[in-house]
Scaffold this motif. Structure first.
Motif: not given
Length: 229
Positions: A210-211, A15-18, A169-170, A204-205
Protein backbone atom coordinates in the motif's frame (compact mmCIF):
# COMPACT_ATOMS: atom_id res chain seq x y z
CA UNK A 1 -0.79 3.28 -14.23
CA UNK A 2 -4.04 2.90 -12.32
CA UNK A 3 -5.20 5.92 -10.33
CA UNK A 4 -5.04 5.39 -6.57
CA UNK A 5 -6.93 6.59 -3.54
CA UNK A 6 -4.81 8.92 -1.36
CA UNK A 7 -5.80 6.98 1.76
CA UNK A 8 -3.97 3.90 0.50
CA UNK A 9 -0.46 5.06 1.38
CA UNK A 10 -1.62 6.32 4.77
CA UNK A 11 -3.00 2.85 5.44
CA UNK A 12 0.34 1.42 4.38
CA UNK A 13 2.08 3.42 7.07
CA UNK A 14 -0.50 2.41 9.67
CA UNK A 15 -0.14 -1.30 8.87
CA UNK A 16 3.62 -1.01 9.33
CA UNK A 17 3.43 0.93 12.59
CA UNK A 18 3.12 -2.19 14.83
CA UNK A 19 6.73 -2.99 13.91
CA UNK A 20 7.80 0.16 15.72
CA UNK A 21 5.08 0.52 18.33
CA UNK A 22 3.48 -2.61 19.75
CA UNK A 23 6.45 -4.88 19.07
CA UNK A 24 8.95 -2.55 20.73
CA UNK A 25 6.54 -1.40 23.45
CA UNK A 26 5.54 -4.90 24.50
CA UNK A 27 9.19 -5.90 24.33
CA UNK A 28 10.12 -3.18 26.80
CA UNK A 29 7.27 -4.11 29.13
CA UNK A 30 8.20 -7.79 28.92
CA UNK A 31 11.79 -6.96 29.87
CA UNK A 32 10.51 -5.34 33.06
CA UNK A 33 7.62 -7.61 34.02
CA UNK A 34 9.05 -10.96 32.95
CA UNK A 35 11.91 -10.59 35.39
CA UNK A 36 11.75 -13.11 38.28
CA UNK A 37 11.99 -10.19 40.73
CA UNK A 38 9.63 -7.82 38.95
CA UNK A 39 7.70 -7.02 42.12
CA UNK A 40 10.79 -5.51 43.72
CA UNK A 41 12.43 -4.14 40.56
CA UNK A 42 9.59 -2.72 38.44
CA UNK A 43 9.21 0.36 40.67
CA UNK A 44 12.71 1.46 39.69
CA UNK A 45 11.91 1.12 35.97
CA UNK A 46 9.13 3.70 35.77
CA UNK A 47 10.65 5.46 32.76
CA UNK A 48 10.98 2.19 30.82
CA UNK A 49 7.42 1.18 31.68
CA UNK A 50 6.11 4.60 30.64
CA UNK A 51 7.97 4.40 27.33
CA UNK A 52 6.61 0.93 26.64
CA UNK A 53 3.09 1.97 27.60
CA UNK A 54 3.16 4.98 25.26
CA UNK A 55 4.30 2.79 22.38
CA UNK A 56 1.48 0.30 23.03
CA UNK A 57 -0.95 3.23 23.25
CA UNK A 58 0.30 4.51 19.88
CA UNK A 59 -0.39 1.09 18.41
CA UNK A 60 -3.95 1.11 19.75
CA UNK A 61 -4.54 4.49 18.15
CA UNK A 62 -3.16 3.21 14.84
CA UNK A 63 -5.42 0.14 15.04
CA UNK A 64 -8.54 2.30 15.33
CA UNK A 65 -7.28 4.60 12.56
CA UNK A 66 -6.94 1.61 10.22
CA UNK A 67 -10.54 0.60 10.82
CA UNK A 68 -11.87 4.14 10.47
CA UNK A 69 -9.95 4.86 7.26
CA UNK A 70 -10.91 1.51 5.73
CA UNK A 71 -14.61 1.84 6.51
CA UNK A 72 -15.66 4.30 3.76
CA UNK A 73 -13.60 2.38 1.20
CA UNK A 74 -14.90 -1.05 2.16
CA UNK A 75 -18.48 0.19 2.61
CA UNK A 76 -18.61 0.85 -1.15
CA UNK A 77 -18.03 -2.87 -1.62
CA UNK A 78 -19.90 -4.43 1.29
CA UNK A 79 -21.28 -2.43 4.20
CA UNK A 80 -21.66 -5.40 6.52
CA UNK A 81 -18.05 -6.44 6.12
CA UNK A 82 -16.91 -2.84 6.46
CA UNK A 83 -18.83 -2.47 9.73
CA UNK A 84 -17.53 -5.81 11.02
CA UNK A 85 -13.96 -4.80 10.24
CA UNK A 86 -14.05 -1.39 11.90
CA UNK A 87 -15.85 -2.91 14.91
CA UNK A 88 -13.20 -5.64 15.22
CA UNK A 89 -10.43 -3.04 15.09
CA UNK A 90 -12.08 -0.92 17.79
CA UNK A 91 -12.63 -3.96 20.02
CA UNK A 92 -9.01 -5.02 19.43
CA UNK A 93 -7.82 -1.58 20.50
CA UNK A 94 -9.97 -1.54 23.64
CA UNK A 95 -8.78 -5.00 24.67
CA UNK A 96 -5.14 -4.11 24.11
CA UNK A 97 -5.60 -1.02 26.25
CA UNK A 98 -7.25 -3.16 28.93
CA UNK A 99 -4.22 -5.44 28.91
CA UNK A 100 -1.94 -2.42 29.15
CA UNK A 101 -3.85 -1.10 32.16
CA UNK A 102 -3.43 -4.47 33.84
CA UNK A 103 0.33 -4.32 33.33
CA UNK A 104 0.48 -0.75 34.62
CA UNK A 105 -1.29 -2.01 37.73
CA UNK A 106 1.80 -4.16 38.29
CA UNK A 107 3.87 -1.00 38.46
CA UNK A 108 1.63 0.41 41.20
CA UNK A 109 1.76 -2.94 42.97
CA UNK A 110 5.55 -2.95 42.76
CA UNK A 111 5.71 0.51 44.30
CA UNK A 112 3.48 -0.65 47.18
CA UNK A 113 5.62 -3.77 47.57
CA UNK A 114 8.81 -1.71 47.85
CA UNK A 115 7.21 0.66 50.36
CA UNK A 116 6.21 -2.35 52.44
CA UNK A 117 9.88 -3.26 52.64
CA UNK A 118 9.66 -6.18 50.23
CA UNK A 119 7.82 -8.33 52.74
CA UNK A 120 6.79 -11.74 51.48
CA UNK A 121 3.08 -11.03 51.76
CA UNK A 122 1.00 -13.54 49.73
CA UNK A 123 -1.46 -10.84 48.73
CA UNK A 124 1.09 -9.07 46.56
CA UNK A 125 1.87 -12.18 44.55
CA UNK A 126 -1.81 -13.07 44.11
CA UNK A 127 -2.66 -9.58 42.82
CA UNK A 128 0.34 -9.66 40.50
CA UNK A 129 -0.74 -12.99 39.06
CA UNK A 130 -4.26 -11.70 38.54
CA UNK A 131 -2.95 -8.62 36.70
CA UNK A 132 -0.70 -10.71 34.47
CA UNK A 133 -3.50 -13.18 33.73
CA UNK A 134 -5.89 -10.34 32.83
CA UNK A 135 -3.31 -8.82 30.48
CA UNK A 136 -2.67 -12.19 28.83
CA UNK A 137 -6.35 -12.93 28.27
CA UNK A 138 -7.08 -9.42 27.02
CA UNK A 139 -4.32 -9.79 24.43
CA UNK A 140 -5.55 -13.20 23.25
CA UNK A 141 -9.12 -11.93 22.94
CA UNK A 142 -7.83 -8.94 20.98
CA UNK A 143 -6.07 -11.31 18.56
CA UNK A 144 -9.21 -13.44 18.29
CA UNK A 145 -11.33 -10.44 17.30
CA UNK A 146 -8.62 -9.19 14.94
CA UNK A 147 -8.34 -12.57 13.24
CA UNK A 148 -12.05 -13.19 12.81
CA UNK A 149 -12.91 -9.58 11.96
CA UNK A 150 -10.22 -9.37 9.26
CA UNK A 151 -11.31 -12.40 7.24
CA UNK A 152 -13.98 -10.38 5.44
CA UNK A 153 -11.46 -7.59 4.86
CA UNK A 154 -9.11 -10.00 3.08
CA UNK A 155 -12.04 -11.47 1.15
CA UNK A 156 -12.82 -8.03 -0.27
CA UNK A 157 -9.16 -7.42 -1.08
CA UNK A 158 -9.15 -10.63 -3.09
CA UNK A 159 -12.60 -10.42 -4.69
CA UNK A 160 -12.14 -6.87 -5.95
CA UNK A 161 -8.43 -7.26 -6.78
CA UNK A 162 -7.36 -4.38 -4.57
CA UNK A 163 -4.02 -6.11 -4.01
CA UNK A 164 -2.36 -9.11 -5.72
CA UNK A 165 -4.23 -12.33 -5.05
CA UNK A 166 -1.38 -14.01 -3.19
CA UNK A 167 -1.27 -11.16 -0.65
CA UNK A 168 -5.02 -11.33 0.01
CA UNK A 169 -4.98 -15.12 0.29
CA UNK A 170 -2.01 -15.03 2.66
CA UNK A 171 -4.05 -12.63 4.78
CA UNK A 172 -7.01 -15.03 4.89
CA UNK A 173 -4.74 -17.86 5.99
CA UNK A 174 -2.75 -15.69 8.39
CA UNK A 175 -5.75 -14.21 10.18
CA UNK A 176 -7.45 -17.61 10.42
CA UNK A 177 -4.32 -19.04 12.06
CA UNK A 178 -4.14 -16.02 14.35
CA UNK A 179 -7.68 -16.65 15.58
CA UNK A 180 -7.00 -20.36 16.06
CA UNK A 181 -3.81 -19.57 17.94
CA UNK A 182 -5.60 -17.18 20.27
CA UNK A 183 -8.24 -19.79 21.11
CA UNK A 184 -5.58 -22.43 21.75
CA UNK A 185 -3.67 -20.02 24.00
CA UNK A 186 -6.81 -19.41 26.04
CA UNK A 187 -7.09 -23.17 26.50
CA UNK A 188 -3.49 -23.43 27.67
CA UNK A 189 -1.67 -24.43 24.48
CA UNK A 190 1.34 -22.16 23.99
CA UNK A 191 1.30 -21.99 20.18
CA UNK A 192 -0.09 -18.50 19.63
CA UNK A 193 3.26 -16.88 18.88
CA UNK A 194 4.02 -19.32 16.07
CA UNK A 195 0.53 -19.15 14.59
CA UNK A 196 0.64 -15.35 14.60
CA UNK A 197 3.68 -15.20 12.29
CA UNK A 198 1.77 -15.60 8.97
CA UNK A 199 -0.68 -12.84 9.93
CA UNK A 200 2.18 -10.56 10.93
CA UNK A 201 3.98 -11.18 7.65
CA UNK A 202 0.76 -10.40 5.77
CA UNK A 203 0.38 -7.03 7.52
CA UNK A 204 4.00 -6.14 6.73
CA UNK A 205 3.58 -7.19 3.10
CA UNK A 206 0.28 -5.35 2.79
CA UNK A 207 1.77 -2.26 4.41
CA UNK A 208 4.72 -2.18 2.01
CA UNK A 209 2.42 -2.77 -0.98
CA UNK A 210 0.00 0.00 0.00
CA UNK A 211 2.85 2.38 0.80
CA UNK A 212 4.50 1.86 -2.57
CA UNK A 213 1.54 1.13 -4.85
CA UNK A 214 -1.53 2.52 -3.10
CA UNK A 215 -5.13 1.30 -3.53
CA UNK A 216 -6.74 1.23 -6.99
CA UNK A 217 -9.53 3.60 -5.96
CA UNK A 218 -9.79 6.75 -8.07
CA UNK A 219 -10.62 9.55 -5.58
CA UNK A 220 -14.36 10.23 -5.52
CA UNK A 221 -15.17 7.76 -8.29
CA UNK A 222 -16.59 4.91 -6.25
CA UNK A 223 -15.21 1.37 -6.24
CA UNK A 224 -13.32 -0.54 -8.93
CA UNK A 225 -15.94 -3.28 -8.92
CA UNK A 226 -19.67 -3.62 -8.50
CA UNK A 227 -20.54 -3.26 -4.75
CA UNK A 228 -21.85 -6.34 -3.00
CA UNK A 229 -25.23 -6.09 -1.33
Amino acid sequence: MKPTHPTGRTLGVLFLLPLLTYASGSGILSTVFDSPNYLSEAASSTHWVTTGALLVLANSIAVVAIGVLCYPLLAKLNKRIALAYVSARIIESVLLLGGLISLLALLTLSEAYVKAGGLNVPGFEVLAQLARAASFRAYQLAMLFLGLGSLGFCHLLYRHQLVPGFIALSGLAGYALLAVGAVLELFGFAVGVWLSVPGGLFEVTLGVWLLTRGLPFPPGSGSPARPAS
